[in-house]
Design an enzyme around this catalytic site. Structure first.
Site, short mmCIF file in Angstrom:
data_model
loop_
_atom_site.label_atom_id
_atom_site.label_comp_id
_atom_site.label_asym_id
_atom_site.label_seq_id
_atom_site.Cartn_x
_atom_site.Cartn_y
_atom_site.Cartn_z
N LYS A 80 0.80 -1.23 0.00
CA LYS A 80 0.00 0.00 0.00
C LYS A 80 0.83 1.28 0.00
CE LYS A 80 -4.45 -1.41 1.91
NZ LYS A 80 -5.54 -1.06 2.82
N ASP A 117 -10.35 3.58 1.48
CA ASP A 117 -10.65 3.02 2.81
C ASP A 117 -11.54 3.94 3.64
OD1 ASP A 117 -9.27 0.62 2.50
OD2 ASP A 117 -7.38 1.45 3.22
#
Ligand code: ATR
Length: 292
Positions: A80, A117
């Protein structure tokens, strides 16, 4: 040819849209099942595959997918942060969160990074606690890891008036608050949680406590306002000790599975052209993986 097992039959044309999830390992990822459900539901000529990629091959693998004509990829642990450097352009929220989980390949070859997210976190609460008003009062946020940062940024964007951040290792919470630099964030000592519950509108656990094979989150909610909404990003088990305690006192609770489902929507929308819906049937289908 025997097509008796036709539920496994996937038909792709020469113009199929291609996407997937890159991780190392990736076998545990629920994303192929989740995205595959939507592809079937909407009858889309496309596919979404697991892509195990070791860290040392990550940058070249992303560029290769672009060159192979992929529409985009999701990126998960441990990539990520690495993906950040591979992207040509980053969305505002990806920059502020400091991580990318959704990559789209533009027609001109540019690699575009986004982080969904926080979007997933907010949409999950909106869907499952429709009474929520993020501006109503302070949010208590437990943790200081990667998921926590996305959640804090999204709460600030929803005009949350105050965020009280508590983490076992206070230095990590201080560092996170320093990086985000917003006067609405206050760092509170981990063992002072009892003192900040009374006027809270929202309580969020972003730590791994309460997850299967992890220690429980030891917290006494006796002082928590009855109107406070309680949510956990842990979704295995679905009803964590925190949520069970909160529900027992009459607080609204929202489990963490919906965050995973909703964070997948923007990628699916960009790659396949439809903003998909999150339904109880999808929840059951995605959970089926862990029960098989
Ligand atoms: P992620 O980036 O995925 O959120 P992480 O960085 O490992 O994961 O963060 C895990 C969180 O759970 C951290 O906030 C961690 O607290 P520390 O920063 O003090 O490590 C928290 N956590 C894990 N085990 C804990 C425990 N036994 N007690 C309290 N907090 C714990």
């Amino acid at each position: 040819m025997d097509f008796s097992n036709s539920d496994r039959l996937q038909t792709l044309s020469g113009t199929s849209r291609l996407a997937g999830v890159m991780g190392w390992p990736v076998a545990h990822s629920k994303s192929p099942r989740l995205q595959g459900y939507w592809l079937a539901k909407y009858g889309i000529d496309g596919t979404y595959m697991p892509l195990p990629v070791a860290p040392e091959n990550f940058a070249s693998a992303v560029k290769s997918l672009r060159d192979l004509g992929f529409a985009g990829v999701n990126v998960t642990i441990p990539h990520k942060q690495a993906v950040f450097d591979v992207c040509d352009e980053l969305s505002d929220r990806a920059q502020r969160i400091g991580a990318v989980n959704t990559v789209t390949f533009a027609d001109d070859g540019k690699i575009l990074g986004d982080n969904t997210d926080g979007f997933g976190f907010i949409e999950n609460l909106r869907q499952n606690a429709p009474e929520i008003d993020f501006t109503r009062g302070p949010a208590i946020v437990l943790g200081a890891g990667g998921a926590c940062r996305a959640i804090i940024v999204s709460l600030l964007d929803e005009n949350c008036p105050e965020i009280r951040l508590l983490n076992r290792t206070k230095a990590r919470a201080d560092a996170l608050a320093d990086e985000i630099k917003d006067p609405r964030i206050t760092v509170v000592e981990w063992d002072r949680i009892d003192h900040c519950l009374e006027d809270a509108a929202l309580l969020v656990n972003t730590t791994s406590l309460g997850m299967v094979r992890q220690p429980p989150l030891e917290i006494d909610l006796a002082g928590l306002a009855k109107q406070a909404i309680v949510t956990d990003i842990v979704y295995a088990p679905l009803k964590t000790g925190l949520l069970a305690q909160a529900e027992g006192r009459g607080n609204s609770v929202v489990d963490g599975l919906g965050m995973l489902l909703h964070q997948a929507r923007p990628g699916f929308h960009r790659w396949f052209g439809i903003d998909p819906v999150v339904t109880p049937e999808l929840r059951d289908f995605v959970l089926g993986t862990s029960q098989e």
